[in-house]
Design a protein around this motif. Structure first.
Motif: not given
Ligand code: G1P
Length: 295
Positions: A138, A176, A195-196, A208
């Motif tokens: 991010d 999330g 989460e998702k 998030i």
């Molecule tokens: C992670 C977190 C998720 C968040 C996201 C943001 O997920 O688990 O809650 O919204 O990063 O980039 P990932 O993208 O690693 O699956």
């Protein structure tokens, strides 16, 4: 809103242990965090955001094959000598600057058990103090660094904060998701987190993004968290446990976030950062106009 006395935040945890499967084949032999956005690897933007926010120490959570990240922020004596001998003063200064940016500690995540497990690996190095977490995918382009905005809010409220942004409802299953009560402009008190979530599970579209300020109690919660979405130990599940026990805020930061771990998000980031690059922006804007004109 509760106003608690906050403690100073000195440390930032940056998990970089992930395999980068969304970016294959580019990320097969090179960590995805080392892919270039204009003139520096993605991870350098993250580290610079941390430095610009006044943090003193970074803790990378790494895995096998990620040495290039540590090397990037280390001294390279051979390169140092070559650049000096060739009189490349400006380049020498830039390379030297990378090693002087900030103190870095690395911790290995022993097994790929998820983001929550990665953060738990930092427990002993973080100790009993609040800390920042930044996810390497991010990138946030902002006038005031996203972390600095969060630290300012933390100084007021003294409780954990997750950075959020609104996303289209049909994309909530990729994040999330936070439900909360709006307390003042851009600040919500968290009441629920998922989460998702499967489509239709929540009306909220507050997603998030990868910036968190966490009270050290999160380690207790993480140690008790059982595998969740995707069979992994999810940070979001531990955050919910903490939000139910004490106050937690979701903060809509000012700035634009790019998912640099995704092919389209990466391309958008390259364009945005090129359009902000002091030396390249004018020529690049002209080029984009020419390309667009030809479409
Ligand atoms: C992670 C977190 C998720 C968040 C996201 C943001 O997920 O688990 O809650 O919204 O990063 O980039 P990932 O993208 O690693 O699956």
């Amino acid at each position: 809103m509760t106003m608690k006395k906050s403690r100073r935040i000195r440390k930032a945890v940056i998990p970089v242990a992930g395999m980068g499967t969304r970016f294959l084949p580019a990320s097969k032999a090179i960590p995805k965090e080392m892919l270039t956005i204009v003139d520096r690897p993605t991870i350098q933007y993250i580290v610079e955001e941390v430095v610009d926010s006044g943090i003193e120490e970074i803790i990378f959570i790494t895995s096998a094959g990620k040495d290039a990240i540590e090397n990037h922020f280390d001294y390279d004596y051979e390169l140092d000598m070559v650049l000096k001998a060739k009189g490349k003063t400006e380049m020498h200064r830039e390379v030297q600057h990378l090693a002087d940016l900030i103190d870095i500690v690395s911790v290995r995540q022993k097994k790929p058990l998820g983001l929550g497990h990665a953060i738990l690996s930092a427990r002993n190095v973080v100790g009993d103090e609040p800390f920042l977490v930044l996810l390497g995918d991010d990138l946030v382009l902002a006038e005031r660094p996203c972390c600095r905005q969060m630290l300012d809010l933390y100084e007021e409220v003294g409780e954990s904060i997750v950075a959020v942004q609104t996303v289209p409802q049909d994309q909530t299953f990729q994040y999330g998701i936070v439900e909360g009560e709006l307390k003042r402009e851009r600040v919500h008190e968290v009441t629920k987190m998922m989460e998702k979530p499967a489509p239709g599970t929540t009306d909220s579209n507050l997603a998030i993004i990868g910036r968190y300020i966490l009270e050290p109690e999160i380690f207790e919660m993480l140690a008790r968290t059982t595998p969740g979405h995707g069979g992994e130990i999810q940070l979001t599940d531990a955050l919910l446990a903490m939000a139910l026990k004490r106050t937690m805020y979701a903060f809509e930061f000012e700035g634009t976030r790019y998912d640099a771990g995704d092919k389209m998000g990466y391309l958008q980031a390259v364009v945005a950062y090129a359009l902000h690059h002091p030396q390249l922006k004018d020529g690049f804007r002209q080029h984009l106009l020419e390309v667009a004109g030809g479409l």
